[in-house]
Design a protein around this motif. Structure first.
Motif, mmCIF file in Angstrom:
data_model
loop_
_atom_site.group_PDB
_atom_site.id
_atom_site.type_symbol
_atom_site.label_atom_id
_atom_site.label_comp_id
_atom_site.label_asym_id
_atom_site.label_seq_id
_atom_site.Cartn_x
_atom_site.Cartn_y
_atom_site.Cartn_z
ATOM 1 N N LYS A 15 -28.068 -32.603 -25.048
ATOM 2 C CA LYS A 15 -28.662 -32.728 -26.376
ATOM 3 C C LYS A 15 -27.857 -33.026 -27.269
ATOM 4 O O LYS A 15 -26.827 -32.150 -27.558
ATOM 5 C CB LYS A 15 -29.795 -31.624 -26.538
ATOM 6 N N HIS A 16 -28.096 -33.831 -28.358
ATOM 7 C CA HIS A 16 -27.106 -34.109 -29.461
ATOM 8 C C HIS A 16 -27.082 -32.936 -30.451
ATOM 9 O O HIS A 16 -26.137 -32.522 -30.992
ATOM 10 C CB HIS A 16 -27.641 -35.460 -30.150
ATOM 11 N N PHE A 17 -28.419 -32.538 -30.591
ATOM 12 C CA PHE A 17 -28.536 -31.059 -31.400
ATOM 13 C C PHE A 17 -27.756 -29.898 -30.612
ATOM 14 O O PHE A 17 -28.156 -29.534 -29.713
ATOM 15 C CB PHE A 17 -29.958 -30.599 -31.758
ATOM 16 N N GLY A 18 -26.901 -29.429 -31.383
ATOM 17 C CA GLY A 18 -25.736 -28.612 -30.685
ATOM 18 C C GLY A 18 -24.892 -28.791 -29.383
ATOM 19 O O GLY A 18 -24.262 -28.131 -28.953
ATOM 20 N N ALA A 19 -24.958 -30.108 -29.190
ATOM 21 C CA ALA A 19 -24.335 -30.715 -28.200
ATOM 22 C C ALA A 19 -24.276 -29.840 -26.912
ATOM 23 O O ALA A 19 -23.402 -29.756 -26.300
ATOM 24 C CB ALA A 19 -22.411 -30.780 -28.576
ATOM 25 N N GLU A 20 -25.531 -29.717 -26.626
ATOM 26 C CA GLU A 20 -26.028 -28.754 -25.703
ATOM 27 C C GLU A 20 -26.388 -29.272 -24.408
ATOM 28 O O GLU A 20 -27.393 -30.094 -24.203
ATOM 29 C CB GLU A 20 -27.148 -27.670 -26.149
ATOM 30 N N GLN A 87 -20.052 -44.244 -18.303
ATOM 31 C CA GLN A 87 -21.338 -43.842 -17.628
ATOM 32 C C GLN A 87 -21.061 -42.408 -17.162
ATOM 33 O O GLN A 87 -22.383 -41.667 -17.147
ATOM 34 C CB GLN A 87 -21.311 -44.517 -16.309
ATOM 35 N N SER A 88 -20.074 -41.821 -17.074
ATOM 36 C CA SER A 88 -19.820 -40.428 -16.666
ATOM 37 C C SER A 88 -19.133 -39.267 -17.499
ATOM 38 O O SER A 88 -18.683 -38.248 -17.023
ATOM 39 C CB SER A 88 -18.788 -40.440 -15.323
ATOM 40 N N SER A 89 -19.072 -39.933 -18.667
ATOM 41 C CA SER A 89 -18.515 -39.150 -19.701
ATOM 42 C C SER A 89 -18.983 -39.269 -21.267
ATOM 43 O O SER A 89 -19.517 -40.144 -21.456
ATOM 44 C CB SER A 89 -17.111 -38.782 -19.654
ATOM 45 N N ALA A 90 -19.050 -38.167 -21.985
ATOM 46 C CA ALA A 90 -19.839 -38.271 -23.476
ATOM 47 C C ALA A 90 -18.932 -37.235 -24.075
ATOM 48 O O ALA A 90 -18.491 -36.201 -23.765
ATOM 49 C CB ALA A 90 -21.088 -37.893 -23.383
ATOM 50 N N THR A 91 -18.578 -37.540 -25.362
ATOM 51 C CA THR A 91 -17.682 -36.643 -26.435
ATOM 52 C C THR A 91 -18.586 -36.536 -27.662
ATOM 53 O O THR A 91 -19.147 -37.858 -28.249
ATOM 54 C CB THR A 91 -16.386 -37.097 -26.834
ATOM 55 N N PHE A 92 -18.768 -35.344 -28.057
ATOM 56 C CA PHE A 92 -19.671 -35.005 -29.448
ATOM 57 C C PHE A 92 -18.682 -34.536 -30.502
ATOM 58 O O PHE A 92 -17.925 -33.570 -30.112
ATOM 59 C CB PHE A 92 -20.923 -34.291 -29.003
ATOM 60 N N SER A 113 -16.540 -32.133 -25.079
ATOM 61 C CA SER A 113 -16.502 -33.552 -24.145
ATOM 62 C C SER A 113 -17.013 -32.894 -22.683
ATOM 63 O O SER A 113 -16.699 -31.597 -22.328
ATOM 64 C CB SER A 113 -15.146 -33.870 -24.036
ATOM 65 N N TYR A 114 -17.991 -33.850 -22.133
ATOM 66 C CA TYR A 114 -18.495 -33.515 -20.897
ATOM 67 C C TYR A 114 -18.097 -34.738 -19.929
ATOM 68 O O TYR A 114 -18.186 -35.877 -20.277
ATOM 69 C CB TYR A 114 -20.082 -33.591 -20.951
ATOM 70 N N THR A 115 -17.533 -34.164 -18.758
ATOM 71 C CA THR A 115 -17.105 -35.319 -17.861
ATOM 72 C C THR A 115 -17.283 -35.036 -16.258
ATOM 73 O O THR A 115 -17.181 -33.965 -16.070
ATOM 74 C CB THR A 115 -15.493 -35.294 -17.868
ATOM 75 N N ASN A 120 -18.386 -31.839 -9.842
ATOM 76 C CA ASN A 120 -17.990 -31.019 -10.883
ATOM 77 C C ASN A 120 -18.223 -31.641 -12.408
ATOM 78 O O ASN A 120 -18.101 -32.779 -12.616
ATOM 79 C CB ASN A 120 -16.357 -30.907 -10.675
ATOM 80 N N LEU A 121 -18.595 -30.823 -13.166
ATOM 81 C CA LEU A 121 -18.873 -31.190 -14.754
ATOM 82 C C LEU A 121 -17.593 -30.497 -15.541
ATOM 83 O O LEU A 121 -17.795 -29.139 -15.536
ATOM 84 C CB LEU A 121 -20.110 -30.736 -15.080
ATOM 85 N N ALA A 122 -16.739 -30.899 -16.054
ATOM 86 C CA ALA A 122 -15.960 -30.441 -16.958
ATOM 87 C C ALA A 122 -16.516 -30.282 -18.259
ATOM 88 O O ALA A 122 -16.928 -31.418 -18.913
ATOM 89 C CB ALA A 122 -14.519 -31.078 -16.836
ATOM 90 N N VAL A 123 -16.260 -29.233 -19.016
ATOM 91 C CA VAL A 123 -16.614 -29.167 -20.505
ATOM 92 C C VAL A 123 -15.374 -28.809 -21.148
ATOM 93 O O VAL A 123 -14.864 -27.586 -21.003
ATOM 94 C CB VAL A 123 -17.818 -28.173 -20.655
ATOM 95 N N ALA A 124 -14.982 -29.530 -21.895
ATOM 96 C CA ALA A 124 -13.821 -29.545 -22.869
ATOM 97 C C ALA A 124 -14.031 -29.218 -24.262
ATOM 98 O O ALA A 124 -14.826 -29.869 -24.892
ATOM 99 C CB ALA A 124 -12.929 -30.771 -22.797
ATOM 100 N N TYR A 125 -13.251 -28.219 -24.976
ATOM 101 C CA TYR A 125 -13.298 -27.998 -26.380
ATOM 102 C C TYR A 125 -12.119 -28.409 -26.997
ATOM 103 O O TYR A 125 -10.917 -28.221 -26.695
ATOM 104 C CB TYR A 125 -13.500 -26.428 -26.601
ATOM 105 N N HIS A 126 -12.261 -29.093 -28.159
ATOM 106 C CA HIS A 126 -11.384 -29.563 -28.987
ATOM 107 C C HIS A 126 -11.724 -29.134 -30.250
ATOM 108 O O HIS A 126 -12.551 -29.535 -31.226
ATOM 109 C CB HIS A 126 -10.877 -31.063 -28.984
#
Length: 283
Positions: A15-20, A87-92, A113-115, A120-126
């Motif tokens: 979800k774009h709200f909260g990148a949740e 197709q397999s990743s998104a960064t907010f 970022s979600y990949t 496996n789903l990786a969730v990265a914080y920057h």
């Protein structure tokens, strides 16, 4: 508005709200993320930033001014911008603004970022400090995993042997009182009594991953190498469990209100960046 990413094995909806993260499914349509029923808890996997947990009196002081921040900070309640996707990743991304500066007087950019890679789903914080002074912050994950069967059919297995001393919350603050969990060969059977006083808070752990077991069979594993602290939580009679890797946690009962002195706080120099990630592996 949501974005869906997928590969041959999994699909994830954010979800774009909260990148949740609100859904993580196999290609057989098996859902692993809690549905967000507000009867129990209306979230799925909120982003905790720029604080984790609760501040004493919901406030802090900086340069002689009092500021107010609600539990877990504001990122989970703000609209992020989708800045990159495949197709397999998104960064907010979320930028500091006049609105955020009212409660948190620091200029920042937060990217999530979600990949998807195989199962496996990786969730990265920057996190970037865009201001001219040092920036104190905390960041954490709060994914809720669906437990469709009886709660006591499930258990959590720690990667390594642990003393599993956790801190007791008093009025949502971390007290100096602790308890130890009883462990059967690194495994904790789940029962609601464990959570009668809210979350189990571990300031430190040896393990870099936890596995959810259903009737002794592994269901999924959360990998969180590099995260110093962890929370485990559910609501009474709710069919989910949250496994929460954190950089930071609630104020202690002895907190001074100075964010720079807060236990577990991260400090970023001007123009510096912080990066970390955790991942969810379906087994």
């Amino acid at each position: 508005m949501t974005t869906t990413i997928q590969n041959a094995t999994l699909s994830a909806e954010i979800k774009h709200f909260g990148a949740e993260l609100i859904s993580l499914k196999t290609n057989q349509n098996k859902e692993y993320i809690w549905e967000g029923n507000p009867k129990f808890w209306g979230k799925h996997a909120p982003i905790l930033f720029p604080i984790v947990g609760t501040l004493k009196n919901n406030s802090f002081q900086y340069e002689g001014t009092d500021y107010s921040l609600s539990r877990h900070g504001f990122a989970r309640d703000m609209a992020f911008e989708l800045i990159h996707s495949t197709q397999s990743s998104a960064t907010f991304a979320l930028q500091s603004s006049a609105e955020t500066l009212k409660g948190y007087p620091f200029e920042f950019e937060l990217q999530i970022s979600y990949t998807l890679e195989e199962n496996n789903l990786a969730v990265a914080y920057h996190v970037r400090n865009k201001g001219k002074s040092k920036m104190p912050f905390a960041i954490g994950a709060h994914p809720a995993f669906a437990l469709p069967n009886e709660f006591d059919n499930y258990a959590i297995a720690f990667e390594k042997e642990e003393s599993l001393e956790y801190y007791i919350l008093e009025d949502d603050l971390v007290s100096n009182k602790t308890k130890k969990l009883k462990v059967d060969d690194t495994i904790i059977p789940l029962n609601y009594e464990l959570f009668k006083n809210d979350a189990l808070i571990f300031k430190t752990l040896e393990s870099n991953s936890l596995t959810i077991l259903e009737n002794k069979n592994p269901v999924l594993k959360v990998h969180f190498e590099g995260f110093p602290s962890l929370g485990i939580w559910t609501k009474m009679n709710a069919p989910f469990i949250c496994i929460e890797p954190w950089f930071g946690y609630s104020d202690t009962t002895e907190s001074t209100g100075d964010l720079f002195e807060k236990e577990g706080i991260q400090i970023l120099e001007s123009n510096d960046a912080f990066q970390s990630k955790y991942s969810i592996e379906l087994l």
